[in-house]
Design a protein around this motif. Structure first.
Motif, PDB file in Angstrom:
ATOM      1  N   GLN A  95       0.853  -1.188   0.000  1.00 21.84           N
ATOM      2  CA  GLN A  95       0.000   0.000   0.000  1.00 21.84           C
ATOM      3  C   GLN A  95       0.890   1.239   0.000  1.00 21.84           C
ATOM      4  N   CYS A  96       0.505   2.232  -0.783  1.00 17.18           N
ATOM      5  CA  CYS A  96       1.228   3.504  -0.815  1.00 17.18           C
ATOM      6  C   CYS A  96       0.252   4.638  -0.512  1.00 17.18           C
ATOM      7  N   HIS A  97       0.634   5.482   0.457  1.00 22.13           N
ATOM      8  CA  HIS A  97      -0.207   6.595   0.895  1.00 22.13           C
ATOM      9  C   HIS A  97       0.518   7.923   0.703  1.00 22.13           C
ATOM     10  N   ALA A  98      -0.268   8.945   0.463  1.00 22.41           N
ATOM     11  CA  ALA A  98       0.236  10.314   0.610  1.00 22.41           C
ATOM     12  C   ALA A  98       0.120  10.672   2.089  1.00 22.41           C
ATOM     13  N   VAL A  99       1.236  11.139   2.684  1.00 22.42           N
ATOM     14  CA  VAL A  99       1.288  11.374   4.132  1.00 22.42           C
ATOM     15  C   VAL A  99       1.662  12.830   4.404  1.00 22.42           C
ATOM     16  N   ILE A 100       0.939  13.450   5.315  1.00 17.62           N
ATOM     17  CA  ILE A 100       1.275  14.796   5.791  1.00 17.62           C
ATOM     18  C   ILE A 100       1.417  14.733   7.305  1.00 17.62           C
ATOM     19  N   GLU A 101       2.658  14.984   7.771  1.00 15.23           N
ATOM     20  CA  GLU A 101       2.953  14.954   9.211  1.00 15.23           C
ATOM     21  C   GLU A 101       2.453  13.659   9.856  1.00 15.23           C
TER      22      GLU A 101
END
Length: 650
Positions: free
Chosen positions: A156-162
């Motif tokens: 799984q690949c996610h866009a992550v912010i903090e």
């Protein structure tokens, strides 16, 4: 002697003479040149077997035939890719950084986080074949080298912010056929592996595909299978109703029909105890693999618990079961077609290709790769598989596998229900005559010319999966000169007269000698019965037997009684030899009819005694010609499901 007695004797002799003429007339349909007096041709034309040829493009089937479009599972690019590092002899997972950058532009100050989880076999489960294990998530670093202990992963690949996952960008799954053999440094002067003494054996299966439907639906694949080195067994006849008995005959030499009827396959651990041909290949130094592209519709687990222990070195089962659970699926042709972003079939073909590549210079391989996803539920699904399967075969050829391997392309049976069985007279024979092609490479053709000559002859002889079982045994002892060289322990337990296809099959062979029961035998041409009085008598007696069977099995509280709705047609089998006409009163009929309730559509093969007006039939061999899942949810017994219309069904 009185005049009355003379008249009586004369009349008696006249009747016997007319009966004799009738017999001769019946058999005058057949001649030795492969054609009848009606210019009918045969796939097999021996004294004991007349297997009629059929037109794959006959009007009764073509009015239902329509080519299906192949639709891709996704159109986006791969964010995570898998490569094989030939120096390390290990797989490497990489992230496409350019694509990641493009995807992250939509999110302010976002970073990419990709993780993987290991998919495994849950050995603690009561039914390991129906389960899987999933490890805790681990971060994927750029150019991650996959440890040799890992066979399958889910990513799984996610866009992550903090540290907060704001968007799932992509899910995927990967399989790795890991080379765990000990490899010493190879001396350049070492001889190459001897593929001629231990040839690779690759079996490619397409479920529910008849010889006729291959020509109709997969012309590109059929053209490929006409190349030099390929031999089509045109007299190859199924030995059982569904996948399990036909594959067991191939893999064990026994269709295990009695075990199926008494429910032993539903007992956990039963199938593990059988002796499979892959075990013998393993003992002879082969690496072994088995994979199917469907988790729910498959050979050993459909209505059964499956294997408790992993049966081969490389086993795709738990991976496919996992993907059907954790990925979004799309159904086509009545079956799970897409597993997330990829074809279920693509996972199967990748598994096969990796298996053949990993060991091509290290060890001989024995692999079975079976596809259900396109063809099991819809005979038109094969039209969409044509180009996909062709590319599969072309890649095998390009990578040189066909030069080193015995390759078998086959099916278990033809299509069993739906319009091809309900609306087409040829559907009866289509079901019984699955595809079976065997490829032998150039070196084999040069070294064993007599075996090749026998394959040519056997193309138009009656054969079965019991013969194919012994052919696999033969590949482990290619110096055998006759079946007498085989250990008695290797004989097919259900067919003692069966033999390797590399030896010439008997010209006068009948179904019994090939291990094929009367219900499935295609050796007797048929004639349509027009006597309406006889048809109604037989039909009513069949329905009476069906209701009596429900009472005898104490199923009347569960299942509804039948009433005859209508007879579609009844055909009589024509015996291919005079010997079969000793009992003029006993006739074999194939009757297709509808019953109420639910307009259930059946086909029965019965024996009818003309003198006594009595019928003999085996209810467990009754064929149901339409899907019956919704009618039979009140029972788990696969035999009872065929003929039980549940009282709970509305």
């Amino acid at each position: 002697m009185s005049l009355g007695r003379y008249v009586f004797v004369f009349l008696l002799c006249s009747i016997e003479f007319l009966l004799c003429i009738a017999k001769l007339s019946l058999h005058s349909h057949y001649s030795n040149d492969g054609k009848t007096s009606h210019n009918k041709k045969f796939f097999v034309n021996g004294p004991s077997c007349k297997m009629p040829q059929m037109d794959p493009f006959s009007a009764d089937i073509m009015k239902f035939f329509k080519r299906r479009q192949f639709r891709k599972c996704c159109t986006d690019k791969d964010l995570v890719v898998s490569e094989f590092d030939s120096d390390l002899r290990q797989y490497r997972i990489k992230i496409d950084e350019h694509l990641a950058e493009q995807l992250l532009k939509k999110f302010h100050n976002a970073t990419l986080k990709c993780t993987y989880q290991v998919i495994g076999r849950n050995k603690k489960s009561s039914f390991p074949d129906k389960d899987f294990s999933l490890s805790k998530a681990q971060t994927i670093n750029q150019s991650f080298v996959v440890p040799k202990t890992i066979d399958f992963i889910f990513t799984q690949c996610h866009a992550v912010i903090e540290k907060t996952e704001v968007k799932l960008l992509q899910k995927d799954a990967f399989l790795f056929v890991q080379d765990r053999l000990e490899h010493r440094q190879k001396d350049p002067e070492d001889p190459p592996p001897d593929v001629e003494s231990k040839p690779n054996v690759i079996i490619l299966g397409i479920d529910s595909t008849s010889r006729m439907n291959l020509r109709r639906s997969m012309p590109k694949v059929h053209k490929f299978l006409q190349r030099p080195g390929w031999f089509e067994m045109q007299g190859y006849n199924e030995v059982g109703e569904n996948t399990l008995p036909n594959l067991l005959a191939l893999l064990t030499g026994n269709a295990e029909e009695k075990a199926k009827l008494n429910g032993r396959f539903r007992r956990s651990g039963f199938i593990d105890k059988l002796k499979y041909i892959w075990q013998l290949f393993k003992q002879n130094g082969y690496m072994t693999a088995f994979g199917e592209d469907s988790g729910k519709i498959n050979a050993f687990d459909n209505h059964n618990p499956g294997f408790k222990k992993q049966p081969v070195d490389y086993y795709l089962r738990n991976f496919i079961v996992a993907l059907e659970s954790i990925l979004k699926t799309r159904r086509e042709f009545g079956n799970v077609f897409c597993l997330g972003r990829k074809l279920a079939f693509k996972y199967l073909s990748d598994f096969a290709m990796q298996f053949m590549q990993r060991f091509q210079n290290a060890a001989p391989v024995f692999g079975i790769f079976w596809s259900n996803s396109f063809t099991h539920e819809d005979f038109l699904g094969a039209t969409a598989l044509d180009q996909v399967f062709l590319e599969y075969l072309l890649l095998c050829d390009k990578l040189g596998f066909l030069d080193r391997s015995i390759v078998i392309v086959l099916s278990d049976h033809g299509y069993k229900n739906g319009v091809s069985r309900q609306r087409s007279k040829s559907g009866y024979l289509e079901e019984r005559l699955p595809i079976m092609f065997i490829h032998v490479p150039p070196w084999f053709r040069m070294r064993y010319p007599q075996y090749v000559e026998n394959l040519k002859i056997n193309q138009n002889r009656l054969s079965s999966s019991f013969d194919l079982h012994l052919t696999l045994h033969h590949l482990l002892q290619l110096n055998a000169t006759s079946m007498a060289d085989f250990s008695p322990k290797l004989q097919a337990s259900q067919c003692k007269s069966c033999q390797s296809l590399f030896f010439q099959l008997p010209y006068d062979r009948n179904c019994s000698q090939a291990g094929i029961g009367e219900k499935w035998c295609s050796c007797e041409p048929t004639e349509t019965v027009t006597n309406q009085v006889l048809i109604k008598k037989v039909a009513r007696e069949v329905v009476r037997h069906m209701n009596e069977h429900l009472r005898n099995r104490n199923l009347t509280k569960l299942c509804q009684n039948y009433t005859l709705k209508k007879v579609l047609y009844m055909d009589g089998k024509l015996a291919p030899t005079d010997d079969s006409l000793e009992d003029d009163q006993l006739h074999t009929y194939i009757i297709t009819f509808d019953t109420n309730p639910t307009s259930a559509h059946f086909e029965a093969t019965v024996q009818w005694n003309m003198e006594r007006n009595t019928l003999t039939m085996n209810m467990d061999e009754l064929s149901r010609l339409e899907s019956y899942d919704k009618h039979s949810k009140c029972t788990r017994d696969p035999i009872v499901k065929k003929y039980c219309i549940c009282k709970s069904f509305k």
